[in-house]
Design a protein around this motif. Structure first.
Motif, PDB file in Angstrom:
ATOM      1  N   GLY A   1      -5.299  -3.409   4.804  1.00 55.41           N
ATOM      2  CA  GLY A   1      -6.202  -4.349   4.150  1.00 55.41           C
ATOM      3  C   GLY A   1      -6.490  -5.509   5.086  1.00 55.41           C
ATOM      4  O   GLY A   1      -6.869  -5.317   6.242  1.00 55.41           O
ATOM      5  N   ALA A   2      -6.249  -6.726   4.617  1.00 57.01           N
ATOM      6  CA  ALA A   2      -6.488  -7.923   5.418  1.00 57.01           C
ATOM      7  C   ALA A   2      -5.331  -8.225   6.373  1.00 57.01           C
ATOM      8  O   ALA A   2      -5.401  -9.175   7.145  1.00 57.01           O
ATOM      9  CB  ALA A   2      -6.718  -9.114   4.489  1.00 57.01           C
ATOM     10  N   PHE A   3      -4.267  -7.428   6.330  1.00 56.58           N
ATOM     11  CA  PHE A   3      -3.065  -7.666   7.123  1.00 56.58           C
ATOM     12  C   PHE A   3      -3.042  -6.784   8.371  1.00 56.58           C
ATOM     13  O   PHE A   3      -3.538  -5.663   8.352  1.00 56.58           O
ATOM     14  CB  PHE A   3      -1.806  -7.359   6.299  1.00 56.58           C
ATOM     15  N   ALA A   4      -2.405  -7.289   9.423  1.00 58.94           N
ATOM     16  CA  ALA A   4      -2.106  -6.503  10.616  1.00 58.94           C
ATOM     17  C   ALA A   4      -0.603  -6.280  10.613  1.00 58.94           C
ATOM     18  O   ALA A   4       0.164  -7.240  10.606  1.00 58.94           O
ATOM     19  CB  ALA A   4      -2.522  -7.244  11.874  1.00 58.94           C
ATOM     20  N   GLU A   5      -0.180  -5.031  10.575  1.00 60.83           N
ATOM     21  CA  GLU A   5       1.255  -4.728  10.529  1.00 60.83           C
ATOM     22  C   GLU A   5       1.738  -4.311  11.916  1.00 60.83           C
ATOM     23  O   GLU A   5       1.206  -3.400  12.528  1.00 60.83           O
ATOM     24  CB  GLU A   5       1.532  -3.623   9.529  1.00 60.83           C
TER      25      GLU A   5
ATOM     26  N   ASP B   1       0.833  -1.191   0.000  1.00 60.34           N
ATOM     27  CA  ASP B   1       0.000   0.000   0.000  1.00 60.34           C
ATOM     28  C   ASP B   1       0.876   1.253   0.000  1.00 60.34           C
ATOM     29  O   ASP B   1       2.098   1.175  -0.150  1.00 60.34           O
ATOM     30  CB  ASP B   1      -0.972  -0.027   1.179  1.00 60.34           C
ATOM     31  N   ALA B   2       0.273   2.406   0.196  1.00 60.57           N
ATOM     32  CA  ALA B   2       1.014   3.671   0.169  1.00 60.57           C
ATOM     33  C   ALA B   2       2.082   3.718   1.258  1.00 60.57           C
ATOM     34  O   ALA B   2       3.172   4.260   1.051  1.00 60.57           O
ATOM     35  CB  ALA B   2       0.059   4.851   0.307  1.00 60.57           C
ATOM     36  N   ASP B   3       1.811   3.132   2.429  1.00 59.71           N
ATOM     37  CA  ASP B   3       2.797   3.107   3.504  1.00 59.71           C
ATOM     38  C   ASP B   3       4.030   2.306   3.073  1.00 59.71           C
ATOM     39  O   ASP B   3       5.159   2.707   3.348  1.00 59.71           O
ATOM     40  CB  ASP B   3       2.194   2.510   4.775  1.00 59.71           C
ATOM     41  N   PHE B   4       3.804   1.178   2.408  1.00 55.62           N
ATOM     42  CA  PHE B   4       4.924   0.367   1.930  1.00 55.62           C
ATOM     43  C   PHE B   4       5.724   1.128   0.878  1.00 55.62           C
ATOM     44  O   PHE B   4       6.949   1.091   0.877  1.00 55.62           O
ATOM     45  CB  PHE B   4       4.434  -0.968   1.362  1.00 55.62           C
ATOM     46  N   GLN B   5       5.037   1.840   0.008  1.00 54.29           N
ATOM     47  CA  GLN B   5       5.732   2.633  -1.007  1.00 54.29           C
ATOM     48  C   GLN B   5       6.581   3.717  -0.344  1.00 54.29           C
ATOM     49  O   GLN B   5       7.695   3.992  -0.778  1.00 54.29           O
ATOM     50  CB  GLN B   5       4.733   3.242  -2.007  1.00 54.29           C
ATOM     51  N   GLY B   6       6.082   4.314   0.718  1.00 55.17           N
ATOM     52  CA  GLY B   6       6.862   5.292   1.471  1.00 55.17           C
ATOM     53  C   GLY B   6       8.084   4.661   2.110  1.00 55.17           C
ATOM     54  O   GLY B   6       9.169   5.247   2.137  1.00 55.17           O
ATOM     55  N   PHE B   7       7.912   3.443   2.639  1.00 57.23           N
ATOM     56  CA  PHE B   7       9.038   2.694   3.197  1.00 57.23           C
ATOM     57  C   PHE B   7      10.111   2.486   2.126  1.00 57.23           C
ATOM     58  O   PHE B   7      11.295   2.725   2.371  1.00 57.23           O
ATOM     59  CB  PHE B   7       8.546   1.348   3.746  1.00 57.23           C
ATOM     60  N   LEU B   8       9.698   2.053   0.937  1.00 52.54           N
ATOM     61  CA  LEU B   8      10.652   1.791  -0.154  1.00 52.54           C
ATOM     62  C   LEU B   8      11.448   3.035  -0.547  1.00 52.54           C
ATOM     63  O   LEU B   8      12.622   2.923  -0.900  1.00 52.54           O
ATOM     64  CB  LEU B   8       9.921   1.255  -1.392  1.00 52.54           C
ATOM     65  N   GLU B   9      10.816   4.195  -0.468  1.00 53.98           N
ATOM     66  CA  GLU B   9      11.515   5.434  -0.827  1.00 53.98           C
ATOM     67  C   GLU B   9      12.708   5.691   0.080  1.00 53.98           C
ATOM     68  O   GLU B   9      13.672   6.331  -0.331  1.00 53.98           O
ATOM     69  CB  GLU B   9      10.547   6.620  -0.787  1.00 53.98           C
TER      70      GLU B   9
END
Length: 189
Positions: A175-179, A36-44
């Motif tokens: 989504g369906a995941f708990a992070e 999601d957008a949070d993961f994309q921010g992490f990748l940056e």
């Protein structure tokens, strides 16, 4: 010094891959095919990726990267990727893949130099993450817990790391995941 972040997905019962080192269970989970957008921010914020040979081989097979190396940037971009292995593996044509052997501490200066002022993403597997923790080089654990279980497989982190070293930084639904995000006290290793 760059931070080392073990960011992975796991089943409810703590496996990151099945007994054959496959992640097919993850991609069968709704939302498991991408971040999601949070993961994309992490990748940056990531400058270097580190992974074990089983993870690398699975990605090669799953995406057929030797026949289609143009897919590599979709996975990892142009970031250098260090692969810890004890055997010869094929490189992805055009990708900056660096095969390394031995102790993580011996390779750390090269990883840190390649990362510069950005983070190191420890993609997998769990034993490699454990080696970084043992060496006092792991800063953060981010686990996306999937709504799935496996009867057996590769454990999330096959090490004993006590609550005295872990601090919960965040919990969120993706989504369906708990992070879950934990910081790891390097000084207590």
């Amino acid at each position: 010094m760059p931070r080392v972040i073990f960011f992975t997905a796991a089943t409810l019962n703590g496996f990151i891959a099945d007994e054959q080192h496959s992640l097919d269970w993850l991609f069968a989970t709704p939302g498991g095919e991408g971040g999601d957008a949070d993961f994309q921010g992490f990748l940056e914020g990531v400058g270097v990726l580190v992974q074990g040979s089983s993870t690398y081989e699975w990605v090669l097979r799953h995406e057929d990267l030797l026949a289609h190396p143009e897919k590599w940037p979709g996975y990892y971009g142009s970031r250098p990727t260090f692969v810890f292995t004890t055997r010869a593996l094929p490189p992805v044509p055009g990708a900056d893949v660096r095969f390394v052997r031995g102790d993580v501490e011996a390779t750390w200066p090269h990883i840190a130099e390649a990362a510069g002022d950005r983070d190191v993403w420890l993609v997998g597997g769990g034993d490699l993450a454990g080696q970084f923790a043992d060496a006092g080089l792991l800063d953060e654990i981010r686990v996306s817990v999937a709504p799935a279980t496996l009867p057996a497989g590769q454990p999330l982190l096959p090490r004993r790391i006590g609550a005295d070293r872990l601090t919960l930084l965040g919990v969120r639904q993706a989504g369906a995941f708990a992070e879950l995000t934990y910081s790891l006290d390097r000084s207590a290793s």
